[in-house]
Design an enzyme around this catalytic site. Structure first.
Site, mmCIF file in Angstrom:
data_model
loop_
_atom_site.group_PDB
_atom_site.id
_atom_site.type_symbol
_atom_site.label_atom_id
_atom_site.label_comp_id
_atom_site.label_asym_id
_atom_site.label_seq_id
_atom_site.Cartn_x
_atom_site.Cartn_y
_atom_site.Cartn_z
ATOM 1 N N VAL A 64 -7.354 33.892 6.739
ATOM 2 C CA VAL A 64 -7.835 32.825 7.626
ATOM 3 C C VAL A 64 -7.461 33.046 9.094
ATOM 4 O O VAL A 64 -7.890 32.287 9.952
ATOM 5 C CB VAL A 64 -7.360 31.418 7.174
ATOM 6 C CG1 VAL A 64 -7.933 31.052 5.814
ATOM 7 C CG2 VAL A 64 -5.842 31.308 7.205
ATOM 8 N N ASN A 90 -6.027 24.460 3.863
ATOM 9 C CA ASN A 90 -4.672 24.369 3.296
ATOM 10 C C ASN A 90 -3.822 25.599 3.596
ATOM 11 O O ASN A 90 -2.600 25.492 3.697
ATOM 12 C CB ASN A 90 -4.799 24.162 1.778
ATOM 13 C CG ASN A 90 -3.485 24.401 1.062
ATOM 14 O OD1 ASN A 90 -2.579 23.581 1.087
ATOM 15 N ND2 ASN A 90 -3.370 25.568 0.415
ATOM 16 N N SER A 143 1.586 18.524 7.885
ATOM 17 C CA SER A 143 2.959 18.380 7.385
ATOM 18 C C SER A 143 3.629 17.197 8.081
ATOM 19 O O SER A 143 3.260 16.855 9.216
ATOM 20 C CB SER A 143 3.761 19.650 7.707
ATOM 21 O OG SER A 143 5.140 19.458 7.416
ATOM 22 N N TYR A 156 6.209 25.537 14.069
ATOM 23 C CA TYR A 156 5.484 24.933 12.942
ATOM 24 C C TYR A 156 5.156 23.473 13.270
ATOM 25 O O TYR A 156 4.034 23.016 13.051
ATOM 26 C CB TYR A 156 6.373 25.058 11.702
ATOM 27 C CG TYR A 156 5.776 24.583 10.397
ATOM 28 C CD1 TYR A 156 4.746 25.287 9.769
ATOM 29 C CD2 TYR A 156 6.277 23.452 9.749
ATOM 30 C CE1 TYR A 156 4.235 24.861 8.539
ATOM 31 C CE2 TYR A 156 5.771 23.029 8.524
ATOM 32 C CZ TYR A 156 4.749 23.731 7.928
ATOM 33 O OH TYR A 156 4.250 23.317 6.713
ATOM 34 N N ALA A 158 4.801 22.271 16.238
ATOM 35 C CA ALA A 158 3.776 22.311 17.284
ATOM 36 C C ALA A 158 2.397 22.525 16.678
ATOM 37 O O ALA A 158 1.423 21.848 17.026
ATOM 38 C CB ALA A 158 4.096 23.433 18.278
ATOM 39 N N LYS A 160 1.358 22.068 13.444
ATOM 40 C CA LYS A 160 0.906 21.008 12.531
ATOM 41 C C LYS A 160 0.606 19.717 13.300
ATOM 42 O O LYS A 160 -0.327 18.983 12.948
ATOM 43 C CB LYS A 160 1.946 20.762 11.441
ATOM 44 C CG LYS A 160 2.152 21.967 10.487
ATOM 45 C CD LYS A 160 0.920 22.255 9.651
ATOM 46 C CE LYS A 160 1.221 23.156 8.464
ATOM 47 N NZ LYS A 160 0.012 23.460 7.668
ATOM 48 N N ILE A 189 7.369 19.650 -0.874
ATOM 49 C CA ILE A 189 6.694 19.874 -2.144
ATOM 50 C C ILE A 189 7.239 21.202 -2.676
ATOM 51 O O ILE A 189 7.250 22.203 -1.941
ATOM 52 C CB ILE A 189 5.157 19.991 -1.951
ATOM 53 C CG1 ILE A 189 4.583 18.791 -1.167
ATOM 54 C CG2 ILE A 189 4.462 20.174 -3.296
ATOM 55 C CD1 ILE A 189 4.678 17.450 -1.850
HETATM 56 N N1 LIG Z 1 5.428 23.130 0.301
HETATM 57 C C1 LIG Z 1 5.769 22.211 1.187
HETATM 58 O O1 LIG Z 1 6.851 21.613 1.122
HETATM 59 C C2 LIG Z 1 4.808 21.859 2.289
HETATM 60 C C3 LIG Z 1 5.119 20.734 3.068
HETATM 61 C C4 LIG Z 1 4.258 20.365 4.092
HETATM 62 C C5 LIG Z 1 3.133 21.109 4.330
HETATM 63 N N2 LIG Z 1 2.851 22.211 3.576
HETATM 64 C C6 LIG Z 1 1.637 22.951 3.890
HETATM 65 O O2 LIG Z 1 0.821 23.027 2.734
HETATM 66 C C7 LIG Z 1 0.072 24.241 2.766
HETATM 67 C C8 LIG Z 1 0.270 24.994 1.451
HETATM 68 O O3 LIG Z 1 1.653 25.241 1.275
HETATM 69 P P1 LIG Z 1 2.273 25.803 -0.094
HETATM 70 O O4 LIG Z 1 3.657 25.287 -0.149
HETATM 71 O O5 LIG Z 1 1.334 25.543 -1.217
HETATM 72 O O6 LIG Z 1 2.324 27.368 0.250
HETATM 73 P P2 LIG Z 1 2.408 28.673 -0.704
HETATM 74 O O7 LIG Z 1 2.862 28.302 -2.065
HETATM 75 O O8 LIG Z 1 3.160 29.677 0.100
HETATM 76 O O9 LIG Z 1 0.880 29.131 -0.816
HETATM 77 C C9 LIG Z 1 0.198 29.541 0.347
HETATM 78 C C10 LIG Z 1 -1.225 29.893 -0.004
HETATM 79 O O10 LIG Z 1 -1.899 30.273 1.203
HETATM 80 C C11 LIG Z 1 -2.377 31.612 1.086
HETATM 81 N N3 LIG Z 1 -2.286 32.247 2.399
HETATM 82 C C12 LIG Z 1 -1.169 32.537 3.118
HETATM 83 N N4 LIG Z 1 -1.511 33.153 4.268
HETATM 84 C C13 LIG Z 1 -2.866 33.241 4.282
HETATM 85 C C14 LIG Z 1 -3.818 33.791 5.177
HETATM 86 N N5 LIG Z 1 -3.445 34.385 6.335
HETATM 87 N N6 LIG Z 1 -5.126 33.703 4.866
HETATM 88 C C15 LIG Z 1 -5.529 33.118 3.708
HETATM 89 N N7 LIG Z 1 -4.685 32.577 2.819
HETATM 90 C C16 LIG Z 1 -3.360 32.656 3.102
HETATM 91 C C17 LIG Z 1 -1.518 32.263 0.005
HETATM 92 O O11 LIG Z 1 -2.172 33.333 -0.679
HETATM 93 P P3 LIG Z 1 -2.124 34.873 -0.137
HETATM 94 O O12 LIG Z 1 -0.689 35.174 0.177
HETATM 95 O O13 LIG Z 1 -2.693 35.697 -1.270
HETATM 96 O O14 LIG Z 1 -3.012 34.919 1.075
HETATM 97 C C18 LIG Z 1 -1.340 31.078 -0.945
HETATM 98 O O15 LIG Z 1 -2.500 30.900 -1.744
HETATM 99 C C19 LIG Z 1 0.526 24.995 4.009
HETATM 100 O O16 LIG Z 1 -0.370 24.750 5.064
HETATM 101 C C20 LIG Z 1 1.889 24.380 4.309
HETATM 102 O O17 LIG Z 1 2.218 24.483 5.678
HETATM 103 C C21 LIG Z 1 3.665 22.601 2.556
#
Ligand SMILES: NC(=O)c1ccc[n+]([C@@H]2O[C@H](COP(=O)([O-])OP(=O)(O)OC[C@H]3O[C@@H](n4cnc5c(N)ncnc54)[C@H](OP(=O)(O)O)[C@@H]3O)[C@@H](O)[C@H]2O)c1
Length: 250
Positions: A64, A90, A143, A156, A158, A160, A189
């Protein structure tokens, strides 16, 4: 009113964590789902799970941070699954924390490219397609760190926070067109993204103490809010931020 029957969705970052839960949840609610992330094998596995739920799926390897790859993702989805109804931006996150005084400028650039620029490109290209059809719903996964400052994560916060405000502005621009644009702001999460933190007993306890519900969220707990914002249940909702954090920033 919560049904997604007959709708076509794209979920980025759909191979793991929150994105995977959303892709499967949308399929269960009736949508055909195109899934995007960088790793093809992981995506193929999620696409197979969507098909096993009786829906069509398309796995499109996508970085992305590259606008042309986002364009290919959207064009292929429309060609192969039909007009785009739902886009969930996402993909994102950060694997490092550091105070501003020691943050390398290229770390800032990298974080902003992944967490902000990508959302601009996808929102613009997705909205253009939705305007050619019957409208749609764009959902940004930001977030709580984009609402309150997060120490060690200035870059981050900034990105989000900017996603959230960009979304509010775009929601007003598109409000009369039938394209709705909203943000979900998750708190902690438990996913691979922060596994090094929650797998450590004492760090996990510190995290839990920040959350009034006394526990971290599960990826599946983002599904209900995301179905709400994607479906007719939220037909008069645009430009809002739905916080899903167990009470953390209340
Ligand atoms: N977990 C939390 O506590 C939390 C809290 C607040 C917000 N968020 C937000 O929620 C979203 C998802 O988080 P998550 O915890 O589910 O993360 P995760 O488990 O690390 O999964 C990230 C996903 O994004 C993909 N990805 C990473 N870089 C990418 C790129 N350059 N292009 C396309 N796909 C990419 C990864 O697959 P590949 O590596 O194969 O590309 C994976 O499918 C994020 O935006 C994160 O900032 C998470």
């Amino acid at each position: 009113m919560f049904s997604l029957e007959g709708k076509v969705a794209i979920v980025t970052g759909a191979s793991r964590g929150i994105g995977r839960a959303l892709a499967l949840g949308y399929a269960e609610a009736g949508a055909d789902v195109a899934v995007a992330a960088r790793n093809q094998a992981d995506l193929d596995a999620v696409a197979a799970e969507i098909r096993s739920r009786g829906r069509r799926s398309l796995a499109v390897p996508t970085d992305v941070t590259d606008r042309s790859q986002i364009k290919t993702l959207i064009d292929r989805t429309v060609e192969e699954l039909g007009p785009l109804d739902i886009l969930v931006n996402n993909a994102g996150g950060t694997r490092f924390m550091t105070p501003i005084v020691s943050l390398r400028p290229d770390g800032w650039d990298k974080a902003l490219r992944l967490n902000l620029d990508s959302v601009f490109h996808a929102t613009q290209l997705g909205a253009q397609k939705m305007l050619e059809s019957d409208g749609g719903s764009i959902i940004q996964i930001a977030s709580v760190a984009g609402i309150e400052g997060a120490q060690g994560l200035s870059f981050y916060s900034a990105a989000k926070g900017a996603v959230r405000l960009m979304t509010q502005a775009v929601a007003k621009e598109l409000a009369e067109s039938g394209v709705r644009v909203n943000t979900i702001a998750p708190g902690w999460i438990a996913t691979d993204l922060n596994a090094v933190m929650w797998q450590d007993e004492s760090t996990r306890r510190t995290m839990e103490q920040m959350i009034p519900m006394g526990r971290l969220g599960r990826p599946e707990e983002i599904v209900g809010p995301a179905i709400f914002l994607a479906s007719d249940a939220s037909s008069f909702v645009t430009g809002t931020t739905l916080v899903v954090d167990g009470g953390q920033i209340a």
